[in-house]
Motif scaffolding. Structure first.
Motif, PDB file in Angstrom:
ATOM      1  N   GLU A   1       0.843  -1.197   0.000  1.00 36.52           N
ATOM      2  CA  GLU A   1       0.000   0.000   0.000  1.00 36.52           C
ATOM      3  C   GLU A   1       0.882   1.253   0.000  1.00 36.52           C
ATOM      4  N   PRO A   2       0.583   2.237  -0.859  1.00 37.58           N
ATOM      5  CA  PRO A   2       1.397   3.452  -0.889  1.00 37.58           C
ATOM      6  C   PRO A   2       1.251   4.256   0.406  1.00 37.58           C
ATOM      7  N   GLU A   3       2.316   4.928   0.806  1.00 38.33           N
ATOM      8  CA  GLU A   3       2.306   5.765   1.995  1.00 38.33           C
ATOM      9  C   GLU A   3       1.717   7.129   1.657  1.00 38.33           C
ATOM     10  N   ASP A   4       0.936   7.688   2.598  1.00 35.45           N
ATOM     11  CA  ASP A   4       0.305   8.985   2.379  1.00 35.45           C
ATOM     12  C   ASP A   4       1.311  10.085   2.055  1.00 35.45           C
ATOM     13  N   ALA A   5       2.451  10.086   2.750  1.00 33.86           N
ATOM     14  CA  ALA A   5       3.447  11.144   2.516  1.00 33.86           C
ATOM     15  C   ALA A   5       3.984  11.092   1.083  1.00 33.86           C
ATOM     16  N   LEU A   6       4.243   9.870   0.579  1.00 25.48           N
ATOM     17  CA  LEU A   6       4.714   9.730  -0.800  1.00 25.48           C
ATOM     18  C   LEU A   6       3.643  10.173  -1.790  1.00 25.48           C
ATOM     19  N   LEU A   7       2.400   9.779  -1.528  1.00 28.76           N
ATOM     20  CA  LEU A   7       1.302  10.157  -2.420  1.00 28.76           C
ATOM     21  C   LEU A   7       1.110  11.672  -2.434  1.00 28.76           C
ATOM     22  N   GLU A   8       1.157  12.279  -1.271  1.00 30.45           N
ATOM     23  CA  GLU A   8       0.953  13.723  -1.196  1.00 30.45           C
ATOM     24  C   GLU A   8       2.057  14.474  -1.922  1.00 30.45           C
ATOM     25  N   ALA A   9       3.305  14.045  -1.745  1.00 32.26           N
ATOM     26  CA  ALA A   9       4.426  14.684  -2.450  1.00 32.26           C
ATOM     27  C   ALA A   9       4.283  14.497  -3.965  1.00 32.26           C
ATOM     28  N   PHE A  10       3.926  13.285  -4.383  1.00 31.93           N
ATOM     29  CA  PHE A  10       3.739  13.022  -5.811  1.00 31.93           C
ATOM     30  C   PHE A  10       2.608  13.893  -6.359  1.00 31.93           C
ATOM     31  N   TRP A  11       1.480  13.940  -5.660  1.00 32.62           N
ATOM     32  CA  TRP A  11       0.307  14.696  -6.093  1.00 32.62           C
ATOM     33  C   TRP A  11       0.655  16.183  -6.226  1.00 32.62           C
ATOM     34  N   THR A  12       1.377  16.725  -5.268  1.00 27.79           N
ATOM     35  CA  THR A  12       1.757  18.139  -5.319  1.00 27.79           C
ATOM     36  C   THR A  12       2.581  18.425  -6.568  1.00 27.79           C
ATOM     37  N   ARG A  13       3.571  17.582  -6.815  1.00 27.78           N
ATOM     38  CA  ARG A  13       4.416  17.793  -8.001  1.00 27.78           C
ATOM     39  C   ARG A  13       3.633  17.542  -9.293  1.00 27.78           C
ATOM     40  N   ALA A  14       2.865  16.446  -9.347  1.00 32.06           N
ATOM     41  CA  ALA A  14       2.143  16.073 -10.568  1.00 32.06           C
ATOM     42  C   ALA A  14       1.119  17.125 -10.967  1.00 32.06           C
ATOM     43  N   LYS A  15       0.358  17.650 -10.006  1.00 35.24           N
ATOM     44  CA  LYS A  15      -0.663  18.642 -10.380  1.00 35.24           C
ATOM     45  C   LYS A  15      -0.021  19.937 -10.857  1.00 35.24           C
ATOM     46  N   ASN A  16       1.179  20.263 -10.334  1.00 32.50           N
ATOM     47  CA  ASN A  16       1.890  21.448 -10.823  1.00 32.50           C
ATOM     48  C   ASN A  16       2.411  21.237 -12.234  1.00 32.50           C
ATOM     49  N   VAL A  17       3.065  20.098 -12.475  1.00 35.38           N
ATOM     50  CA  VAL A  17       3.623  19.812 -13.798  1.00 35.38           C
ATOM     51  C   VAL A  17       2.508  19.665 -14.837  1.00 35.38           C
ATOM     52  N   ALA A  18       1.399  19.015 -14.432  1.00 36.73           N
ATOM     53  CA  ALA A  18       0.272  18.804 -15.353  1.00 36.73           C
ATOM     54  C   ALA A  18      -0.611  20.045 -15.478  1.00 36.73           C
ATOM     55  N   LYS A  19      -0.249  21.104 -14.740  1.00 40.56           N
ATOM     56  CA  LYS A  19      -0.972  22.375 -14.775  1.00 40.56           C
ATOM     57  C   LYS A  19      -2.436  22.220 -14.354  1.00 40.56           C
ATOM     58  N   ILE A  20      -2.636  21.430 -13.309  1.00 47.00           N
ATOM     59  CA  ILE A  20      -3.962  21.333 -12.692  1.00 47.00           C
ATOM     60  C   ILE A  20      -3.991  22.445 -11.661  1.00 47.00           C
ATOM     61  N   ASN A  21      -4.790  23.459 -11.901  1.00 42.24           N
ATOM     62  CA  ASN A  21      -4.784  24.683 -11.117  1.00 42.24           C
ATOM     63  C   ASN A  21      -5.669  24.571  -9.883  1.00 42.24           C
ATOM     64  N   PRO A  22      -5.072  24.581  -8.690  1.00 42.20           N
ATOM     65  CA  PRO A  22      -5.886  24.487  -7.479  1.00 42.20           C
ATOM     66  C   PRO A  22      -6.788  25.700  -7.272  1.00 42.20           C
ATOM     67  N   LEU A  23      -6.456  26.859  -7.875  1.00 47.62           N
ATOM     68  CA  LEU A  23      -7.331  28.029  -7.763  1.00 47.62           C
ATOM     69  C   LEU A  23      -8.668  27.792  -8.444  1.00 47.62           C
ATOM     70  N   GLU A  24      -8.688  26.952  -9.474  1.00 46.83           N
ATOM     71  CA  GLU A  24      -9.947  26.622 -10.134  1.00 46.83           C
ATOM     72  C   GLU A  24     -10.891  25.918  -9.180  1.00 46.83           C
ATOM     73  N   VAL A  25     -10.337  25.201  -8.219  1.00 44.21           N
ATOM     74  CA  VAL A  25     -11.159  24.513  -7.232  1.00 44.21           C
ATOM     75  C   VAL A  25     -11.872  25.524  -6.357  1.00 44.21           C
ATOM     76  N   ILE A  26     -11.139  26.554  -5.957  1.00 46.33           N
ATOM     77  CA  ILE A  26     -11.704  27.558  -5.068  1.00 46.33           C
ATOM     78  C   ILE A  26     -12.895  28.247  -5.716  1.00 46.33           C
ATOM     79  N   VAL A  27     -12.822  28.531  -6.997  1.00 46.26           N
ATOM     80  CA  VAL A  27     -13.933  29.190  -7.679  1.00 46.26           C
ATOM     81  C   VAL A  27     -14.893  28.198  -8.318  1.00 46.26           C
ATOM     82  N   GLY A  28     -14.649  26.901  -8.106  1.00 44.97           N
ATOM     83  CA  GLY A  28     -15.607  25.890  -8.538  1.00 44.97           C
ATOM     84  C   GLY A  28     -15.522  25.463  -9.983  1.00 44.97           C
TER      85      GLY A  28
END
Length: 174
Positions: A12-39
């Motif tokens: 099972e993957p560790e949460d810390a590894l997943l969170e670090a991967f997710w942070t980097r992946a969403k930045n590289v893939a240009k998934i904008n977290p600000l879009e979440v705030i405005v829906g």
């Protein structure tokens, strides 16, 4: 799936590894977290589910590598398994993190198409998208995999059952 001791079983993957991967992946893939705030993009609000492909660490390593090199662009699942586990079926647009057999995240993928067909009616286009060999190999390997999965879940394998194929695009890999 819980962590297991044998080297051939998935970890099972560790949460810390997943969170670090997710942070980097969403930045590289240009998934904008600000879009979440405005829906505008609720899919990026939470870290996506993470999983390994296959049912052994060796298989997960092999399949993850096929995804990373672009050979594998789909994965197939037994519909009755989702029902037995009361799990939702994948939907177009969903994100997921694909891990190797040691639970290390390597790929951020987005589901681009989902199809369901009777296992007996599955065609070579699925095997091509999965990139794991010939159609005959795909059919034999998936028949054995689905039978093992059904046995583990305590449900009967029905050769006329439904196979769900999830086609995906890689947004980020390392």
């Amino acid at each position: 799936m819980p962590e297991k001791n044998s080297s051939s079983q998935l970890i099972e993957p560790e949460d810390a590894l997943l969170e670090a991967f997710w942070t980097r992946a969403k930045n590289v893939a240009k998934i904008n977290p600000l879009e979440v705030i405005v829906g505008l993009d609720s899919v990026s609000a939470l870290r996506p589910s993470a999983y390994s492909l296959g049912d052994s660490s060796e298989e997960a390593d092999r399949l993850c590598k096929l995804v990373m090199d672009g050979t594998k662009r789909a994965t197939s699942s037994w519909v009755a398994s989702y029902q037995a586990e009361d799990a939702p079926l994948p939907e177009v647009g969903e994100l997921s993190i694909i891990c190797d057999g040691s639970g290390t995240p390597h790929v951020l993928a987005r589901t681009r198409k989902v199809t369901t067909v009777a296992f007996q009616e599955a065609g070579p286009e699925i095997a091509m998208a999965e990139g794991e060999g010939t159609f005959a190999q795909w059919k034999a390997e998936h028949d054995a995999f689905f039978r093992r999965e059904c046995e583990e879940l305590g449900i009967a394998f029905d050769p006329d059952g439904q196979v769900l194929t999830e086609y995906f695009e890689v947004l980020y890999s390392h």
